[in-house]
Scaffold this motif. Sequence first.
Motif, PDB file in Angstrom:
ATOM      1  N   PRO A  30       3.366  -6.849   6.100  1.00  0.00           N
ATOM      2  CA  PRO A  30       3.180  -7.228   4.691  1.00  0.00           C
ATOM      3  C   PRO A  30       1.743  -7.630   4.376  1.00  0.00           C
ATOM      4  CG  PRO A  30       5.177  -8.214   5.521  1.00  0.00           C
ATOM      5  CD  PRO A  30       4.478  -7.588   6.686  1.00  0.00           C
ATOM      6  N   PHE A  31       1.038  -8.210   5.358  1.00  0.00           N
ATOM      7  CA  PHE A  31      -0.361  -8.559   5.136  1.00  0.00           C
ATOM      8  C   PHE A  31      -1.169  -7.310   4.815  1.00  0.00           C
ATOM      9  CE2 PHE A  31      -4.629  -8.691   6.938  1.00  0.00           C
ATOM     10  CZ  PHE A  31      -5.193  -9.660   6.130  1.00  0.00           C
ATOM     11  N   TYR A  32      -0.972  -6.249   5.581  1.00  0.00           N
ATOM     12  CA  TYR A  32      -1.724  -5.011   5.337  1.00  0.00           C
ATOM     13  C   TYR A  32      -1.379  -4.424   3.973  1.00  0.00           C
ATOM     14  CZ  TYR A  32      -2.440  -5.477  10.338  1.00  0.00           C
ATOM     15  OH  TYR A  32      -2.751  -5.951  11.576  1.00  0.00           O
ATOM     16  N   PHE A  33      -0.112  -4.480   3.617  1.00  0.00           N
ATOM     17  CA  PHE A  33       0.311  -3.972   2.307  1.00  0.00           C
ATOM     18  C   PHE A  33      -0.350  -4.772   1.183  1.00  0.00           C
ATOM     19  CE2 PHE A  33       3.266  -4.524  -1.283  1.00  0.00           C
ATOM     20  CZ  PHE A  33       3.265  -3.223  -1.770  1.00  0.00           C
ATOM     21  N   LEU A  34      -0.304  -6.096   1.285  1.00  0.00           N
ATOM     22  CA  LEU A  34      -0.892  -6.938   0.246  1.00  0.00           C
ATOM     23  C   LEU A  34      -2.409  -6.811   0.206  1.00  0.00           C
ATOM     24  CD1 LEU A  34       1.344 -10.093   0.639  1.00  0.00           C
ATOM     25  CD2 LEU A  34       1.430  -8.366  -1.167  1.00  0.00           C
ATOM     26  N   PHE A  35      -3.039  -6.636   1.358  1.00  0.00           N
ATOM     27  CA  PHE A  35      -4.484  -6.416   1.400  1.00  0.00           C
ATOM     28  C   PHE A  35      -4.843  -5.115   0.693  1.00  0.00           C
ATOM     29  CE2 PHE A  35      -8.312  -4.730   3.410  1.00  0.00           C
ATOM     30  CZ  PHE A  35      -9.201  -5.753   3.121  1.00  0.00           C
ATOM     31  N   ALA A  36      -4.106  -4.051   0.967  1.00  0.00           N
ATOM     32  CA  ALA A  36      -4.358  -2.764   0.325  1.00  0.00           C
ATOM     33  C   ALA A  36      -4.124  -2.859  -1.187  1.00  0.00           C
ATOM     34  CB  ALA A  36      -3.461  -1.685   0.926  1.00  0.00           C
ATOM     35  N   LEU A  37      -3.089  -3.555  -1.581  1.00  0.00           N
ATOM     36  CA  LEU A  37      -2.805  -3.739  -3.007  1.00  0.00           C
ATOM     37  C   LEU A  37      -3.931  -4.514  -3.686  1.00  0.00           C
ATOM     38  CD1 LEU A  37      -0.562  -3.151  -5.070  1.00  0.00           C
ATOM     39  CD2 LEU A  37       0.391  -5.386  -4.520  1.00  0.00           C
ATOM     40  N   SER A  38      -4.435  -5.534  -3.024  1.00  0.00           N
ATOM     41  CA  SER A  38      -5.553  -6.305  -3.571  1.00  0.00           C
ATOM     42  C   SER A  38      -6.813  -5.460  -3.661  1.00  0.00           C
ATOM     43  CB  SER A  38      -5.831  -7.532  -2.705  1.00  0.00           C
ATOM     44  OG  SER A  38      -4.713  -8.369  -2.683  1.00  0.00           O
ATOM     45  N   LEU A  39      -7.056  -4.647  -2.654  1.00  0.00           N
ATOM     46  CA  LEU A  39      -8.236  -3.785  -2.644  1.00  0.00           C
ATOM     47  C   LEU A  39      -8.178  -2.760  -3.778  1.00  0.00           C
ATOM     48  CD1 LEU A  39     -10.846  -3.122  -1.116  1.00  0.00           C
ATOM     49  CD2 LEU A  39      -9.507  -1.523   0.272  1.00  0.00           C
ATOM     50  N   VAL A  40      -7.022  -2.170  -3.984  1.00  0.00           N
ATOM     51  CA  VAL A  40      -6.861  -1.204  -5.083  1.00  0.00           C
ATOM     52  C   VAL A  40      -7.072  -1.891  -6.424  1.00  0.00           C
ATOM     53  CG1 VAL A  40      -5.161   0.247  -6.274  1.00  0.00           C
ATOM     54  CG2 VAL A  40      -5.377   0.365  -3.797  1.00  0.00           C
ATOM     55  N   SER A  41      -6.540  -3.090  -6.588  1.00  0.00           N
ATOM     56  CA  SER A  41      -6.724  -3.838  -7.837  1.00  0.00           C
ATOM     57  C   SER A  41      -8.198  -4.161  -8.064  1.00  0.00           C
ATOM     58  CB  SER A  41      -5.928  -5.142  -7.807  1.00  0.00           C
ATOM     59  OG  SER A  41      -4.572  -4.881  -7.657  1.00  0.00           O
ATOM     60  N   PHE A  42      -8.886  -4.581  -7.004  1.00  0.00           N
ATOM     61  CA  PHE A  42     -10.315  -4.892  -7.106  1.00  0.00           C
ATOM     62  C   PHE A  42     -11.106  -3.654  -7.522  1.00  0.00           C
ATOM     63  CE2 PHE A  42     -14.452  -4.751  -4.967  1.00  0.00           C
ATOM     64  CZ  PHE A  42     -15.097  -5.755  -5.672  1.00  0.00           C
ATOM     65  N   LEU A  43     -10.821  -2.527  -6.879  1.00  0.00           N
ATOM     66  CA  LEU A  43     -11.546  -1.296  -7.207  1.00  0.00           C
ATOM     67  C   LEU A  43     -11.274  -0.863  -8.646  1.00  0.00           C
ATOM     68  CD1 LEU A  43     -11.129   0.650  -3.863  1.00  0.00           C
ATOM     69  CD2 LEU A  43     -13.190  -0.484  -4.742  1.00  0.00           C
ATOM     70  N   PHE A  44     -10.046  -1.012  -9.096  1.00  0.00           N
ATOM     71  CA  PHE A  44      -9.723  -0.681 -10.489  1.00  0.00           C
ATOM     72  C   PHE A  44     -10.551  -1.536 -11.438  1.00  0.00           C
ATOM     73  CE2 PHE A  44      -7.386  -1.518 -14.393  1.00  0.00           C
ATOM     74  CZ  PHE A  44      -7.213  -0.225 -14.865  1.00  0.00           C
ATOM     75  N   LEU A  45     -10.589  -2.845 -11.197  1.00  0.00           N
ATOM     76  CA  LEU A  45     -11.361  -3.739 -12.052  1.00  0.00           C
ATOM     77  C   LEU A  45     -12.849  -3.432 -11.969  1.00  0.00           C
ATOM     78  CD1 LEU A  45      -9.541  -7.114 -11.375  1.00  0.00           C
ATOM     79  CD2 LEU A  45      -9.430  -5.724 -13.444  1.00  0.00           C
ATOM     80  N   LEU A  46     -13.329  -3.112 -10.798  1.00  0.00           N
ATOM     81  CA  LEU A  46     -14.745  -2.839 -10.599  1.00  0.00           C
ATOM     82  C   LEU A  46     -15.198  -1.604 -11.367  1.00  0.00           C
ATOM     83  CD1 LEU A  46     -17.288  -3.711  -9.004  1.00  0.00           C
ATOM     84  CD2 LEU A  46     -16.561  -2.111  -7.222  1.00  0.00           C
ATOM     85  N   PHE A  47     -14.385  -0.548 -11.349  1.00  0.00           N
ATOM     86  CA  PHE A  47     -14.808   0.712 -11.948  1.00  0.00           C
ATOM     87  C   PHE A  47     -14.325   0.936 -13.377  1.00  0.00           C
ATOM     88  CE2 PHE A  47     -15.126   1.738  -7.378  1.00  0.00           C
ATOM     89  CZ  PHE A  47     -16.479   2.065  -7.360  1.00  0.00           C
ATOM     90  N   PHE A  48     -13.286   0.259 -13.814  1.00  0.00           N
ATOM     91  CA  PHE A  48     -12.714   0.570 -15.121  1.00  0.00           C
ATOM     92  C   PHE A  48     -12.799  -0.562 -16.139  1.00  0.00           C
ATOM     93  CE2 PHE A  48     -10.524   3.540 -12.274  1.00  0.00           C
ATOM     94  CZ  PHE A  48     -10.893   4.734 -12.886  1.00  0.00           C
TER      95      PHE A  48
END
Length: 80
Positions: A30-48
């Motif tokens: 679950p840590f890896y899943f939540l880390f990946a979810l956080s990373l995707v959210s960060f990238l979305f905010l960063l670029f959009f």
Amino acid sequence: MIGIIGKTSSFIGPLVSSAIIDDTGNNSTPFYFLFALSLVSFLFLLFFVDVKKSRVEQVEFLERERAAKAKRVGGSELSA
């Protein structure tokens, strides 16, 4: 509305984590899943998300709210 979202998240989060652990048998998955979810959210905010435009819109919104509040307060003093 925010309270409902928070309560729903506090219910769904452990449910998803438990489902991942049951499916994989690994307690750290679950840590890896939540880390990946956080990373995707960060990238979305960063670029959009345009932060400069957001700041301008925030200032405009606060000015409109301040003017509306002044109008309400001024109108209630006149009627009293």
